[in-house]
Design a protein around this motif. Sequence first.
Motif, PDB file in Angstrom:
ATOM      1  N   SER A   1     -75.288 -25.249  24.489  1.00 34.69           N
ATOM      2  CA  SER A   1     -74.165 -25.255  25.421  1.00 34.69           C
ATOM      3  C   SER A   1     -74.351 -24.168  26.463  1.00 34.69           C
ATOM      4  O   SER A   1     -74.698 -23.023  26.125  1.00 34.69           O
ATOM      5  CB  SER A   1     -72.850 -25.025  24.669  1.00 34.69           C
ATOM      6  OG  SER A   1     -71.777 -24.848  25.576  1.00 34.69           O
ATOM      7  N   ASP A   2     -74.077 -24.500  27.705  1.00 32.65           N
ATOM      8  CA  ASP A   2     -74.137 -23.516  28.783  1.00 32.65           C
ATOM      9  C   ASP A   2     -72.904 -22.625  28.801  1.00 32.65           C
ATOM     10  O   ASP A   2     -72.849 -21.645  29.557  1.00 32.65           O
ATOM     11  CB  ASP A   2     -74.274 -24.222  30.136  1.00 32.65           C
ATOM     12  CG  ASP A   2     -75.598 -24.943  30.285  1.00 32.65           C
ATOM     13  OD1 ASP A   2     -76.575 -24.523  29.629  1.00 32.65           O
ATOM     14  OD2 ASP A   2     -75.667 -25.932  31.049  1.00 32.65           O
ATOM     15  N   ASP A   3     -71.909 -22.959  27.991  1.00 29.82           N
ATOM     16  CA  ASP A   3     -70.668 -22.179  27.961  1.00 29.82           C
ATOM     17  C   ASP A   3     -70.742 -21.007  26.993  1.00 29.82           C
ATOM     18  O   ASP A   3     -69.778 -20.248  26.865  1.00 29.82           O
ATOM     19  CB  ASP A   3     -69.498 -23.086  27.562  1.00 29.82           C
ATOM     20  CG  ASP A   3     -69.262 -24.196  28.568  1.00 29.82           C
ATOM     21  OD1 ASP A   3     -69.494 -23.955  29.767  1.00 29.82           O
ATOM     22  OD2 ASP A   3     -68.867 -25.304  28.148  1.00 29.82           O
ATOM     23  N   VAL A   4     -71.866 -20.880  26.301  1.00 29.28           N
ATOM     24  CA  VAL A   4     -72.023 -19.824  25.292  1.00 29.28           C
ATOM     25  C   VAL A   4     -73.227 -18.964  25.642  1.00 29.28           C
ATOM     26  O   VAL A   4     -74.307 -19.484  25.933  1.00 29.28           O
ATOM     27  CB  VAL A   4     -72.203 -20.437  23.884  1.00 29.28           C
ATOM     28  CG1 VAL A   4     -72.460 -19.349  22.848  1.00 29.28           C
ATOM     29  CG2 VAL A   4     -70.979 -21.260  23.511  1.00 29.28           C
ATOM     30  N   ALA A   5     -73.045 -17.641  25.621  1.00 28.25           N
ATOM     31  CA  ALA A   5     -74.150 -16.712  25.880  1.00 28.25           C
ATOM     32  C   ALA A   5     -74.870 -16.384  24.571  1.00 28.25           C
ATOM     33  O   ALA A   5     -74.334 -16.594  23.479  1.00 28.25           O
ATOM     34  CB  ALA A   5     -73.630 -15.439  26.537  1.00 28.25           C
ATOM     35  N   HIS A   6     -76.085 -15.852  24.710  1.00 26.07           N
ATOM     36  CA  HIS A   6     -76.895 -15.544  23.528  1.00 26.07           C
ATOM     37  C   HIS A   6     -77.588 -14.203  23.702  1.00 26.07           C
ATOM     38  O   HIS A   6     -78.043 -13.861  24.792  1.00 26.07           O
ATOM     39  CB  HIS A   6     -77.945 -16.638  23.312  1.00 26.07           C
ATOM     40  CG  HIS A   6     -78.992 -16.273  22.296  1.00 26.07           C
ATOM     41  ND1 HIS A   6     -78.706 -16.176  20.954  1.00 26.07           N
ATOM     42  CD2 HIS A   6     -80.308 -15.955  22.438  1.00 26.07           C
ATOM     43  CE1 HIS A   6     -79.810 -15.820  20.306  1.00 26.07           C
ATOM     44  NE2 HIS A   6     -80.783 -15.683  21.181  1.00 26.07           N
ATOM     45  N   GLU A   7     -77.656 -13.433  22.630  1.00 25.33           N
ATOM     46  CA  GLU A   7     -78.415 -12.183  22.598  1.00 25.33           C
ATOM     47  C   GLU A   7     -79.314 -12.185  21.367  1.00 25.33           C
ATOM     48  O   GLU A   7     -78.944 -12.706  20.314  1.00 25.33           O
ATOM     49  CB  GLU A   7     -77.487 -10.962  22.541  1.00 25.33           C
ATOM     50  CG  GLU A   7     -76.689 -10.695  23.800  1.00 25.33           C
ATOM     51  CD  GLU A   7     -77.518 -10.144  24.950  1.00 25.33           C
ATOM     52  OE1 GLU A   7     -78.700  -9.803  24.718  1.00 25.33           O
ATOM     53  OE2 GLU A   7     -76.986 -10.047  26.063  1.00 25.33           O
TER      54      GLU A   7
ATOM     55  N   ILE B   1     -65.076 -14.082  21.211  1.00 19.80           N
ATOM     56  CA  ILE B   1     -65.543 -14.610  19.928  1.00 19.80           C
ATOM     57  C   ILE B   1     -67.041 -14.339  19.815  1.00 19.80           C
ATOM     58  O   ILE B   1     -67.789 -14.606  20.759  1.00 19.80           O
ATOM     59  CB  ILE B   1     -65.286 -16.126  19.815  1.00 19.80           C
ATOM     60  CG1 ILE B   1     -63.799 -16.434  20.005  1.00 19.80           C
ATOM     61  CG2 ILE B   1     -65.780 -16.656  18.479  1.00 19.80           C
ATOM     62  CD1 ILE B   1     -63.497 -17.923  20.100  1.00 19.80           C
ATOM     63  N   VAL B   2     -67.465 -13.814  18.681  1.00 17.54           N
ATOM     64  CA  VAL B   2     -68.882 -13.536  18.440  1.00 17.54           C
ATOM     65  C   VAL B   2     -69.322 -14.324  17.205  1.00 17.54           C
ATOM     66  O   VAL B   2     -68.660 -14.271  16.163  1.00 17.54           O
ATOM     67  CB  VAL B   2     -69.139 -12.031  18.216  1.00 17.54           C
ATOM     68  CG1 VAL B   2     -70.616 -11.787  17.898  1.00 17.54           C
ATOM     69  CG2 VAL B   2     -68.717 -11.227  19.447  1.00 17.54           C
ATOM     70  N   ILE B   3     -70.420 -15.060  17.341  1.00 21.86           N
ATOM     71  CA  ILE B   3     -71.007 -15.797  16.222  1.00 21.86           C
ATOM     72  C   ILE B   3     -72.300 -15.079  15.847  1.00 21.86           C
ATOM     73  O   ILE B   3     -73.197 -14.933  16.675  1.00 21.86           O
ATOM     74  CB  ILE B   3     -71.322 -17.262  16.598  1.00 21.86           C
ATOM     75  CG1 ILE B   3     -70.187 -17.879  17.421  1.00 21.86           C
ATOM     76  CG2 ILE B   3     -71.632 -18.065  15.353  1.00 21.86           C
ATOM     77  CD1 ILE B   3     -68.875 -17.964  16.712  1.00 21.86           C
ATOM     78  N   PHE B   4     -72.412 -14.623  14.589  1.00 22.60           N
ATOM     79  CA  PHE B   4     -73.487 -13.705  14.202  1.00 22.60           C
ATOM     80  C   PHE B   4     -74.192 -14.194  12.950  1.00 22.60           C
ATOM     81  O   PHE B   4     -73.553 -14.601  11.973  1.00 22.60           O
ATOM     82  CB  PHE B   4     -72.881 -12.321  13.961  1.00 22.60           C
ATOM     83  CG  PHE B   4     -73.874 -11.237  13.656  1.00 22.60           C
ATOM     84  CD1 PHE B   4     -74.511 -10.546  14.673  1.00 22.60           C
ATOM     85  CD2 PHE B   4     -74.161 -10.893  12.340  1.00 22.60           C
ATOM     86  CE1 PHE B   4     -75.422  -9.533  14.388  1.00 22.60           C
ATOM     87  CE2 PHE B   4     -75.069  -9.894  12.054  1.00 22.60           C
ATOM     88  CZ  PHE B   4     -75.701  -9.210  13.083  1.00 22.60           C
ATOM     89  N   LYS B   5     -75.531 -14.145  12.989  1.00 20.61           N
ATOM     90  CA  LYS B   5     -76.338 -14.372  11.790  1.00 20.61           C
ATOM     91  C   LYS B   5     -77.241 -13.162  11.568  1.00 20.61           C
ATOM     92  O   LYS B   5     -78.002 -12.781  12.469  1.00 20.61           O
ATOM     93  CB  LYS B   5     -77.205 -15.624  11.932  1.00 20.61           C
ATOM     94  CG  LYS B   5     -76.510 -16.924  11.572  1.00 20.61           C
ATOM     95  CD  LYS B   5     -77.518 -18.052  11.370  1.00 20.61           C
ATOM     96  CE  LYS B   5     -76.832 -19.336  10.968  1.00 20.61           C
ATOM     97  NZ  LYS B   5     -77.798 -20.405  10.625  1.00 20.61           N
TER      98      LYS B   5
ATOM     99  N   ILE C   1     -67.687 -16.570  24.629  1.00 21.05           N
ATOM    100  CA  ILE C   1     -68.322 -16.656  23.308  1.00 21.05           C
ATOM    101  C   ILE C   1     -69.771 -16.191  23.395  1.00 21.05           C
ATOM    102  O   ILE C   1     -70.503 -16.551  24.325  1.00 21.05           O
ATOM    103  CB  ILE C   1     -68.271 -18.105  22.769  1.00 21.05           C
ATOM    104  CG1 ILE C   1     -66.814 -18.596  22.718  1.00 21.05           C
ATOM    105  CG2 ILE C   1     -68.913 -18.190  21.393  1.00 21.05           C
ATOM    106  CD1 ILE C   1     -66.679 -20.041  22.298  1.00 21.05           C
ATOM    107  N   LEU C   2     -70.173 -15.397  22.415  1.00 24.36           N
ATOM    108  CA  LEU C   2     -71.547 -14.889  22.335  1.00 24.36           C
ATOM    109  C   LEU C   2     -72.121 -15.219  20.967  1.00 24.36           C
ATOM    110  O   LEU C   2     -71.437 -15.116  19.947  1.00 24.36           O
ATOM    111  CB  LEU C   2     -71.566 -13.370  22.538  1.00 24.36           C
ATOM    112  CG  LEU C   2     -72.924 -12.676  22.372  1.00 24.36           C
ATOM    113  CD1 LEU C   2     -73.822 -12.990  23.564  1.00 24.36           C
ATOM    114  CD2 LEU C   2     -72.761 -11.169  22.218  1.00 24.36           C
ATOM    115  N   THR C   3     -73.394 -15.593  20.932  1.00 25.00           N
ATOM    116  CA  THR C   3     -74.093 -15.782  19.665  1.00 25.00           C
ATOM    117  C   THR C   3     -75.203 -14.742  19.528  1.00 25.00           C
ATOM    118  O   THR C   3     -75.846 -14.374  20.512  1.00 25.00           O
ATOM    119  CB  THR C   3     -74.709 -17.189  19.549  1.00 25.00           C
ATOM    120  OG1 THR C   3     -75.743 -17.341  20.536  1.00 25.00           O
ATOM    121  CG2 THR C   3     -73.658 -18.260  19.740  1.00 25.00           C
ATOM    122  N   VAL C   4     -75.406 -14.279  18.304  1.00 28.75           N
ATOM    123  CA  VAL C   4     -76.494 -13.353  17.977  1.00 28.75           C
ATOM    124  C   VAL C   4     -77.179 -13.891  16.722  1.00 28.75           C
ATOM    125  O   VAL C   4     -76.532 -14.118  15.701  1.00 28.75           O
ATOM    126  CB  VAL C   4     -75.975 -11.927  17.709  1.00 28.75           C
ATOM    127  CG1 VAL C   4     -77.139 -10.991  17.349  1.00 28.75           C
ATOM    128  CG2 VAL C   4     -75.202 -11.385  18.901  1.00 28.75           C
TER     129      VAL C   4
END
Length: 472
Positions: free
Chosen positions: A14-20, A33-37, A5-8
């Motif tokens: 959470s350490d289980d989710v990466a972020h850019e 899965i990508v979570i985007f705002k 899972i990646l968030t932007v």
Amino acid sequence: MAKKILTVGLELASDDVAHEEFTSRASLLDWDIVIFKPLIGEFITYDDQYKGRPSLSDSRSFQLKEACEHWRREIKQAVESGKTVIVFLTAVQEVYIDTGDRQYSGTGRNRATTRIVTPYNNYHSIPADLGPTNTCGTAVRLASKGAEVLAPYWSEFAGESEYNVLLTNRNYPACLITKNGEKTVGVLLRSKSSSGTLACLPNVEFYRAEFLDEKGENWTDEAVQFSARFISAAIALDAALHSAGEVTPQPAWASDPKYSLAAERSLRVDLLEAESQLELAQRNKEDIIEKLQSVGLLRDLLYEKGKPLENAIIDALRLLGFNAQPYKEGSSEFDVVFESVEGRLIGEAEGKDSKAINVDKLRQLAMNIHEDLQRDEVTTPAKGVLFGNGYRLMPPAERDIGFTEKCVTAAQSSSTALVATQDLFRAARYLADQEDASYAAECRKAILNSNGLASFPEAPFAGNEAVSEVGQ
């Protein structure tokens, strides 16, 4: 296997989710899965406005467009590759961006420049014409058709959600609507060629006050628990979407030309042509970026030190009409040796983060002049010039005199010119834009005739050219 899972545009505790960051150029194909705002606040400044909205500079306009186009492309490719992309529909952030076009009128001191600007917003980063209109509310329900797959997620997060926009494009079937008026506030856009889905949902606040400690630096236990709930719901939604939208991969035999349609053959030819044009446009873009970076190096005069500052000084001196280059032979090494019909000079460069340039560098400059005079081909001493970039990390308008009083006094007694590189920048910038042999000659004489602080003549258009804006 655990979902990647990646968030932007947002972060989860959470350490289980990466972020850019939104400015990143990361690919989305590595994630399930990508979570985007779509948040573009980092690009917006309020220094300039047009019709009541922020009007971005040419550089910020380019950066914003490049970022939005990157995510638009990446989200589209991710969905087509079978990924789930969840976009939280934040408020529309409207700005004006520079188109790069200019209109000019008048001449000389009355010359006026008009920037051509055009509207732009954060929704350009989403590969769907949603037609968002700003509003807000919390009274939302599932649509009667096509929203069953969303029911478990909505049951868990309906109370955490708030719609910030209404979606006016009726071509997209609604999955979430307002309880009153049945206005669309959420859609599920499924790929026609894969099991991927672009889920556009009402906004969720991930930075509530209770999610950060008193210093605002660390996540609280509430944030960790909330993130765990959200991750679980996102994974469940991803599984449901893939189960409901499972698409059979095309067998190899189905790609045989004997099964193709006439319209497909025509469209493939069009696609090849479009890809060729895109490749040419990309090459042209890369060439322009390279030229832009090269031209922009002149700004190093405002904030650099060391070799970058020396190189910028050499470029600026060449714009002033000097033949300038660094000198290195044997043990002799000078930052810059430059000459013109008016005379020959040797320069030393120095940059200070938060101080003025002191007298120490004058000693090195004097030694260089003496060393230079010992060369057989040199018959007269060169004039010494100390280029100083004092207080280099401060905005130029806020800087004090860039040389200490002792340095100025010593320079006057030794007939050395002191040139503030921010002043050199103003002169060189004008000459980079306008060929003006007379002004260049005045600048050369200003350096040659100065004992102590050098003062350049005012550029004919400097500070006088009016710049206005007009929308497309």
